[in-house]
Design a protein around this motif. Structure first.
Motif, PDB file in Angstrom:
ATOM      1  N   LYS A 176       1.760   0.409  -0.852  1.00 40.43           N
ATOM      2  CA  LYS A 176       3.163   0.087  -0.585  1.00 40.43           C
ATOM      3  C   LYS A 176       3.872   1.136   0.263  1.00 40.43           C
ATOM      4  O   LYS A 176       4.732   0.797   1.084  1.00 40.43           O
ATOM      5  CB  LYS A 176       3.917  -0.119  -1.896  1.00 40.43           C
ATOM      6  CG  LYS A 176       3.914   1.068  -2.843  1.00 40.43           C
ATOM      7  CD  LYS A 176       4.644   0.715  -4.139  1.00 40.43           C
ATOM      8  CE  LYS A 176       4.706   1.898  -5.106  1.00 40.43           C
ATOM      9  NZ  LYS A 176       3.357   2.206  -5.637  1.00 40.43           N
ATOM     10  N   LEU A 230       2.855   0.657   3.924  1.00 41.05           N
ATOM     11  CA  LEU A 230       3.413  -0.600   4.417  1.00 41.05           C
ATOM     12  C   LEU A 230       4.927  -0.485   4.601  1.00 41.05           C
ATOM     13  O   LEU A 230       5.481  -0.976   5.601  1.00 41.05           O
ATOM     14  CB  LEU A 230       3.094  -1.735   3.445  1.00 41.05           C
ATOM     15  CG  LEU A 230       1.621  -2.144   3.362  1.00 41.05           C
ATOM     16  CD1 LEU A 230       1.412  -3.106   2.197  1.00 41.05           C
ATOM     17  CD2 LEU A 230       1.178  -2.799   4.660  1.00 41.05           C
ATOM     18  N   TYR A 263       7.321  -1.366  -3.059  1.00 39.26           N
ATOM     19  CA  TYR A 263       6.625  -2.596  -2.661  1.00 39.26           C
ATOM     20  C   TYR A 263       7.613  -3.684  -2.286  1.00 39.26           C
ATOM     21  O   TYR A 263       7.419  -4.406  -1.314  1.00 39.26           O
ATOM     22  CB  TYR A 263       5.707  -3.076  -3.781  1.00 39.26           C
ATOM     23  CG  TYR A 263       4.883  -4.291  -3.416  1.00 39.26           C
ATOM     24  CD1 TYR A 263       4.032  -4.278  -2.300  1.00 39.26           C
ATOM     25  CD2 TYR A 263       4.960  -5.459  -4.163  1.00 39.26           C
ATOM     26  CE1 TYR A 263       3.291  -5.377  -1.952  1.00 39.26           C
ATOM     27  CE2 TYR A 263       4.207  -6.573  -3.828  1.00 39.26           C
ATOM     28  CZ  TYR A 263       3.374  -6.523  -2.723  1.00 39.26           C
ATOM     29  OH  TYR A 263       2.636  -7.631  -2.374  1.00 39.26           O
ATOM     30  N   ALA A 268      -4.969  -2.454   3.893  1.00 42.97           N
ATOM     31  CA  ALA A 268      -4.693  -2.803   2.497  1.00 42.97           C
ATOM     32  C   ALA A 268      -5.430  -4.070   2.088  1.00 42.97           C
ATOM     33  O   ALA A 268      -5.963  -4.163   0.977  1.00 42.97           O
ATOM     34  CB  ALA A 268      -3.189  -2.980   2.299  1.00 42.97           C
ATOM     35  N   LEU A 269      -5.471  -5.050   2.977  1.00 44.97           N
ATOM     36  CA  LEU A 269      -6.148  -6.310   2.655  1.00 44.97           C
ATOM     37  C   LEU A 269      -7.655  -6.108   2.462  1.00 44.97           C
ATOM     38  O   LEU A 269      -8.289  -6.826   1.681  1.00 44.97           O
ATOM     39  CB  LEU A 269      -5.894  -7.343   3.756  1.00 44.97           C
ATOM     40  CG  LEU A 269      -4.460  -7.891   3.839  1.00 44.97           C
ATOM     41  CD1 LEU A 269      -4.308  -8.762   5.085  1.00 44.97           C
ATOM     42  CD2 LEU A 269      -4.117  -8.694   2.580  1.00 44.97           C
ATOM     43  N   LEU A 323      -2.184  -4.920  -1.187  1.00 48.68           N
ATOM     44  CA  LEU A 323      -0.900  -4.586  -0.579  1.00 48.68           C
ATOM     45  C   LEU A 323      -0.057  -3.668  -1.456  1.00 48.68           C
ATOM     46  O   LEU A 323       0.508  -2.678  -0.984  1.00 48.68           O
ATOM     47  CB  LEU A 323      -0.125  -5.870  -0.273  1.00 48.68           C
ATOM     48  CG  LEU A 323      -0.794  -6.841   0.710  1.00 48.68           C
ATOM     49  CD1 LEU A 323       0.050  -8.101   0.861  1.00 48.68           C
ATOM     50  CD2 LEU A 323      -1.007  -6.179   2.071  1.00 48.68           C
ATOM     51  N   GLU A 324       0.039  -3.973  -2.738  1.00 49.87           N
ATOM     52  CA  GLU A 324       0.910  -3.182  -3.608  1.00 49.87           C
ATOM     53  C   GLU A 324       0.419  -1.751  -3.745  1.00 49.87           C
ATOM     54  O   GLU A 324       1.224  -0.819  -3.843  1.00 49.87           O
ATOM     55  CB  GLU A 324       1.036  -3.844  -4.981  1.00 49.87           C
ATOM     56  CG  GLU A 324       2.099  -3.213  -5.850  1.00 49.87           C
ATOM     57  CD  GLU A 324       2.473  -4.063  -7.047  1.00 49.87           C
ATOM     58  OE1 GLU A 324       3.360  -3.637  -7.813  1.00 49.87           O
ATOM     59  OE2 GLU A 324       1.901  -5.158  -7.211  1.00 49.87           O
ATOM     60  N   ARG A 356      -1.440  -2.810   6.931  1.00 48.73           N
ATOM     61  CA  ARG A 356      -1.569  -4.086   6.222  1.00 48.73           C
ATOM     62  C   ARG A 356      -3.020  -4.564   6.242  1.00 48.73           C
ATOM     63  O   ARG A 356      -3.552  -5.001   5.216  1.00 48.73           O
ATOM     64  CB  ARG A 356      -0.648  -5.135   6.840  1.00 48.73           C
ATOM     65  CG  ARG A 356      -0.719  -6.482   6.133  1.00 48.73           C
ATOM     66  CD  ARG A 356       0.261  -7.490   6.703  1.00 48.73           C
ATOM     67  NE  ARG A 356       0.045  -8.798   6.101  1.00 48.73           N
ATOM     68  CZ  ARG A 356       0.588  -9.198   4.960  1.00 48.73           C
ATOM     69  NH1 ARG A 356       1.390  -8.382   4.301  1.00 48.73           N
ATOM     70  NH2 ARG A 356       0.341 -10.401   4.484  1.00 48.73           N
TER      71      ARG A 356
END
Length: 226
Positions: A68, A71, A130, A58-59, A64-65, A55
């Motif tokens: 996916k 995550l 997602y 990803a940020l 985020l998507e 996470r």
């Protein structure tokens, strides 16, 4: 960027705390009870890292998507480790209050754990997407919530009976963790801001860890801590 900075700092502090604290109790604890607490805490940190590290990545990168799959896999791993977390907490309850017997309760906790893990393994969960289906999100959390309710009830009963100053707030901490977690399961798909409740939910687990840490710092029997 502000979200990435804040979450990354929080995650580093939390994961470091959980893993280090757990390993200290596991390796240096002098009683089986403390070692169980260490195993539970280290598992908490290790399991959550599968979700929180991707996470944070990803940020800081493509969002985020776009990440996916990582995550979703992290959420899957965390779902399994949190199930084991509560199973170990049940055995901590047994050791702390010297519970004997209770075969039906033990069988129920193992059955709920197996059911929860089995539901998590269903392909219909679509972990690598997602957004996972809400129905299966609710379904897999039913046995998990029942486990939490059992832990709340048994700790509340025995901690009160024994006037246990160390574990008297375990029921409150577990209750808060579920109180913050369940709205995320139910409504975060519609209202993403509700996902912020995962922060106080995590702090509730930190509180549980700190109560178990007292067992390491004060390696006394229950009678000696009253």
């Amino acid at each position: 960027m502000a979200q990435a900075i804040a979450e990354t700092i929080f995650d580093i502090c939390y994961l470091s705390f959980a893993v280090i604290t757990g390993l200290i109790m596991l390796t240096k604890g002098t009683t089986p009870l403390v070692k169980k607490a260490g195993m539970m805490t280290a598992l908490l940190g290790a399991g959550d890292s599968f979700h929180l590290i991707p996470r944070s990545y990803a940020l800081w990168t493509t969002g985020l998507e776009a990440n996916k799959a990582a995550l979703g896999f992290g959420k899957f791993v965390t779902s399994i480790t949190m199930t084991v977390f509560y199973l170990i907490l049940y055995y901590i309850w047994r050791d702390r209050y010297q519970i004997r017997g209770q075969k039906n309760l033990t069988a129920a906790m193992w059955s709920l754990s197996a059911l929860r893990i089995g539901l998590c393994l269903l392909p219909q969960n679509r972990w690598l997407q997602y957004r996972q289906p809400l129905f299966y999100g609710i379904l897999r959390n039913i046995p998990f919530a029942v486990m939490g309710a059992v832990v709340i009830l048994i700790f509340a009963r025995e901690a009160k009976r024994a006037d246990d100053r160390i574990f008297r707030y375990i029921p409150l901490a577990v209750g808060l963790s579920f109180g913050f977690y369940l709205p995320v399961v139910l409504f975060s798909g519609l209202f993403p801001v509700i996902g912020m409740l995962m922060i106080p939910k995590t702090m509730a687990y930190v509180w549980i860890v700190l109560m178990n840490w007292k067992l390491y710092r004060q390696p006394l029997s229950l009678a000696e801590t009253l």
